[in-house]
Design a protein around this motif. Sequence first.
Motif, PDB file in Angstrom:
ATOM      1  N   LEU A 153       0.506  -0.792   0.292  1.00 10.32           N
ATOM      2  CA  LEU A 153      -0.225  -0.289  -0.102  1.00 10.32           C
ATOM      3  C   LEU A 153       0.975   1.079  -0.082  1.00 10.32           C
ATOM      4  O   LEU A 153       0.568   2.836  -0.533  1.00 10.32           O
ATOM      5  CB  LEU A 153      -0.996  -0.362   1.314  1.00 10.32           C
ATOM      6  CG  LEU A 153      -1.682   1.053   1.845  1.00 10.32           C
ATOM      7  CD1 LEU A 153      -2.516   1.391  -0.010  1.00 10.32           C
ATOM      8  CD2 LEU A 153      -2.916   1.243   2.615  1.00 10.32           C
ATOM      9  N   ASP A 154       2.043   1.630   0.998  1.00 11.20           N
ATOM     10  CA  ASP A 154       2.669   2.302   1.033  1.00 11.20           C
ATOM     11  C   ASP A 154       3.756   2.583  -0.423  1.00 11.20           C
ATOM     12  O   ASP A 154       3.397   4.435  -0.480  1.00 11.20           O
ATOM     13  CB  ASP A 154       3.776   2.527   2.109  1.00 11.20           C
ATOM     14  CG  ASP A 154       3.328   2.096   3.726  1.00 11.20           C
ATOM     15  OD1 ASP A 154       2.097   2.730   3.640  1.00 11.20           O
ATOM     16  OD2 ASP A 154       4.123   1.837   4.816  1.00 11.20           O
ATOM     17  N   ILE A 155       3.952   1.550  -1.067  1.00 13.49           N
ATOM     18  CA  ILE A 155       5.175   1.522  -2.325  1.00 13.49           C
ATOM     19  C   ILE A 155       3.262   2.072  -3.368  1.00 13.49           C
ATOM     20  O   ILE A 155       4.100   2.850  -4.226  1.00 13.49           O
ATOM     21  CB  ILE A 155       5.267   0.638  -2.724  1.00 13.49           C
ATOM     22  CG1 ILE A 155       6.144   0.132  -1.920  1.00 13.49           C
ATOM     23  CG2 ILE A 155       5.697   0.468  -4.334  1.00 13.49           C
ATOM     24  CD1 ILE A 155       6.661  -1.192  -1.932  1.00 13.49           C
ATOM     25  N   ALA A 156       2.546   1.870  -3.838  1.00  9.61           N
ATOM     26  CA  ALA A 156       1.544   2.286  -3.959  1.00  9.61           C
ATOM     27  C   ALA A 156       0.851   3.985  -3.954  1.00  9.61           C
ATOM     28  O   ALA A 156       0.819   4.420  -4.725  1.00  9.61           O
ATOM     29  CB  ALA A 156       0.064   1.396  -4.870  1.00  9.61           C
ATOM     30  N   LEU A 157       1.196   4.237  -2.508  1.00 10.05           N
ATOM     31  CA  LEU A 157       0.797   5.082  -2.526  1.00 10.05           C
ATOM     32  C   LEU A 157       2.286   6.406  -3.051  1.00 10.05           C
ATOM     33  O   LEU A 157       1.429   7.168  -3.685  1.00 10.05           O
ATOM     34  CB  LEU A 157       0.305   5.811  -1.042  1.00 10.05           C
ATOM     35  CG  LEU A 157      -0.395   6.689  -0.776  1.00 10.05           C
ATOM     36  CD1 LEU A 157      -0.810   7.533  -1.172  1.00 10.05           C
ATOM     37  CD2 LEU A 157      -0.341   7.054   0.641  1.00 10.05           C
ATOM     38  N   GLU A 158       3.268   5.806  -2.972  1.00  6.26           N
ATOM     39  CA  GLU A 158       4.150   6.903  -3.174  1.00  6.26           C
ATOM     40  C   GLU A 158       4.065   6.722  -4.597  1.00  6.26           C
ATOM     41  O   GLU A 158       4.286   8.039  -5.079  1.00  6.26           O
ATOM     42  CB  GLU A 158       5.567   6.130  -3.213  1.00  6.26           C
ATOM     43  CG  GLU A 158       5.707   6.134  -1.551  1.00  6.26           C
ATOM     44  CD  GLU A 158       7.082   5.762  -0.703  1.00  6.26           C
ATOM     45  OE1 GLU A 158       7.823   4.947  -1.945  1.00  6.26           O
ATOM     46  OE2 GLU A 158       7.214   4.471   0.315  1.00  6.26           O
ATOM     47  N   GLU A 159       3.902   5.824  -5.476  1.00  9.46           N
ATOM     48  CA  GLU A 159       3.699   6.450  -6.942  1.00  9.46           C
ATOM     49  C   GLU A 159       2.986   7.227  -7.193  1.00  9.46           C
ATOM     50  O   GLU A 159       2.641   7.649  -8.540  1.00  9.46           O
ATOM     51  CB  GLU A 159       3.456   4.797  -7.402  1.00  9.46           C
ATOM     52  CG  GLU A 159       4.454   3.787  -7.182  1.00  9.46           C
ATOM     53  CD  GLU A 159       4.396   2.282  -7.626  1.00  9.46           C
ATOM     54  OE1 GLU A 159       3.003   2.405  -7.627  1.00  9.46           O
ATOM     55  OE2 GLU A 159       5.651   1.339  -7.942  1.00  9.46           O
ATOM     56  N   LEU A 160       1.309   7.096  -6.758  1.00 12.09           N
ATOM     57  CA  LEU A 160       0.001   7.430  -7.405  1.00 12.09           C
ATOM     58  C   LEU A 160       0.605   8.920  -6.828  1.00 12.09           C
ATOM     59  O   LEU A 160       0.454  10.039  -7.805  1.00 12.09           O
ATOM     60  CB  LEU A 160      -0.236   7.233  -6.549  1.00 12.09           C
ATOM     61  CG  LEU A 160      -1.788   8.158  -6.487  1.00 12.09           C
ATOM     62  CD1 LEU A 160      -2.967   7.291  -8.128  1.00 12.09           C
ATOM     63  CD2 LEU A 160      -3.535   6.961  -5.944  1.00 12.09           C
ATOM     64  N   ASN A 161       0.876   9.355  -5.520  1.00 13.59           N
ATOM     65  CA  ASN A 161       1.738  10.691  -5.614  1.00 13.59           C
ATOM     66  C   ASN A 161       2.590  11.549  -5.884  1.00 13.59           C
ATOM     67  O   ASN A 161       2.530  12.420  -6.391  1.00 13.59           O
ATOM     68  CB  ASN A 161       2.057  10.817  -3.997  1.00 13.59           C
ATOM     69  CG  ASN A 161       0.449  10.510  -2.729  1.00 13.59           C
ATOM     70  OD1 ASN A 161      -0.258  11.519  -3.181  1.00 13.59           O
ATOM     71  ND2 ASN A 161       1.469   9.975  -1.383  1.00 13.59           N
ATOM     72  N   SER A 162       3.558  10.603  -6.616  1.00 13.97           N
ATOM     73  CA  SER A 162       4.869  10.576  -7.776  1.00 13.97           C
ATOM     74  C   SER A 162       4.218  11.766  -8.645  1.00 13.97           C
ATOM     75  O   SER A 162       4.375  12.317  -9.518  1.00 13.97           O
ATOM     76  CB  SER A 162       5.837  10.256  -7.263  1.00 13.97           C
ATOM     77  OG  SER A 162       6.727  10.605  -8.612  1.00 13.97           O
ATOM     78  N   CYS A 163       2.811  10.664  -9.593  1.00 13.40           N
ATOM     79  CA  CYS A 163       2.028  10.939 -10.679  1.00 13.40           C
ATOM     80  C   CYS A 163       1.537  12.090 -10.137  1.00 13.40           C
ATOM     81  O   CYS A 163       1.256  12.915 -11.226  1.00 13.40           O
ATOM     82  CB  CYS A 163       1.057   9.573 -11.141  1.00 13.40           C
ATOM     83  SG  CYS A 163       0.549  10.342 -12.106  1.00 13.40           S
ATOM     84  N   GLN A 164       0.598  12.577  -9.185  1.00  9.32           N
ATOM     85  CA  GLN A 164       0.316  13.912  -9.215  1.00  9.32           C
ATOM     86  C   GLN A 164       1.191  14.897  -8.884  1.00  9.32           C
ATOM     87  O   GLN A 164       0.670  15.854 -10.266  1.00  9.32           O
ATOM     88  CB  GLN A 164      -0.789  13.769  -7.639  1.00  9.32           C
ATOM     89  CG  GLN A 164      -1.952  12.364  -7.464  1.00  9.32           C
ATOM     90  CD  GLN A 164      -2.665  12.327  -6.258  1.00  9.32           C
ATOM     91  OE1 GLN A 164      -2.377  12.581  -4.852  1.00  9.32           O
ATOM     92  NE2 GLN A 164      -3.594  11.619  -6.718  1.00  9.32           N
ATOM     93  N   ASN A 165       2.130  14.936  -7.591  1.00  3.44           N
ATOM     94  CA  ASN A 165       3.110  15.848  -7.855  1.00  3.44           C
ATOM     95  C   ASN A 165       3.498  16.280  -9.277  1.00  3.44           C
ATOM     96  O   ASN A 165       3.288  17.356  -9.692  1.00  3.44           O
ATOM     97  CB  ASN A 165       4.476  15.875  -6.908  1.00  3.44           C
ATOM     98  CG  ASN A 165       3.781  15.571  -5.800  1.00  3.44           C
ATOM     99  OD1 ASN A 165       2.642  16.352  -5.656  1.00  3.44           O
ATOM    100  ND2 ASN A 165       4.114  14.743  -4.661  1.00  3.44           N
ATOM    101  N   SER A 166       3.832  14.870 -10.302  1.00  2.00           N
ATOM    102  CA  SER A 166       4.485  15.292 -11.238  1.00  2.00           C
ATOM    103  C   SER A 166       3.506  16.467 -11.971  1.00  2.00           C
ATOM    104  O   SER A 166       3.949  16.914 -13.449  1.00  2.00           O
ATOM    105  CB  SER A 166       5.297  14.544 -12.444  1.00  2.00           C
ATOM    106  OG  SER A 166       4.477  13.405 -12.722  1.00  2.00           O
ATOM    107  N   ARG A 167       2.399  16.183 -12.754  1.00  2.00           N
ATOM    108  CA  ARG A 167       1.686  16.895 -12.891  1.00  2.00           C
ATOM    109  C   ARG A 167       0.902  17.798 -12.001  1.00  2.00           C
ATOM    110  O   ARG A 167       0.277  18.689 -12.674  1.00  2.00           O
ATOM    111  CB  ARG A 167       0.243  15.826 -13.260  1.00  2.00           C
ATOM    112  CG  ARG A 167       0.876  14.755 -14.614  1.00  2.00           C
ATOM    113  CD  ARG A 167      -0.219  13.205 -14.532  1.00  2.00           C
ATOM    114  NE  ARG A 167       0.144  12.302 -14.981  1.00  2.00           N
ATOM    115  CZ  ARG A 167      -0.452  11.696 -16.235  1.00  2.00           C
ATOM    116  NH1 ARG A 167      -1.883  12.064 -16.768  1.00  2.00           N
ATOM    117  NH2 ARG A 167       0.052  10.612 -16.931  1.00  2.00           N
ATOM    118  N   GLY A 168       1.233  18.295 -11.438  1.00  4.66           N
ATOM    119  CA  GLY A 168       0.719  19.399 -10.631  1.00  4.66           C
ATOM    120  C   GLY A 168      -0.755  19.096 -10.007  1.00  4.66           C
ATOM    121  O   GLY A 168      -1.326  20.282  -9.798  1.00  4.66           O
TER     122      GLY A 168
END
Length: 69
Positions: free
Chosen positions: A17-32
Amino acid sequence: MSENIEEKVIDEWEKKLDIALEELNSCQNSRGFNSCKDCVEFFECVLRKKYVIAVYESMNKGSGGGFEF
């Protein structure tokens, strides 16, 4: 001994779950974005689907069940 096994299982699902959340947050951040809802790929996003599955599996610790999204 059984307590150790239970802790290992919990850690396994929480880690996923932590890994999936990190990936999702990274994607959100990269797209603003602060959320996935503003993204045009909202319904088709592989990362979002992976996160939803990880949340569900962390709740039931991988014991299965019927879950459709």
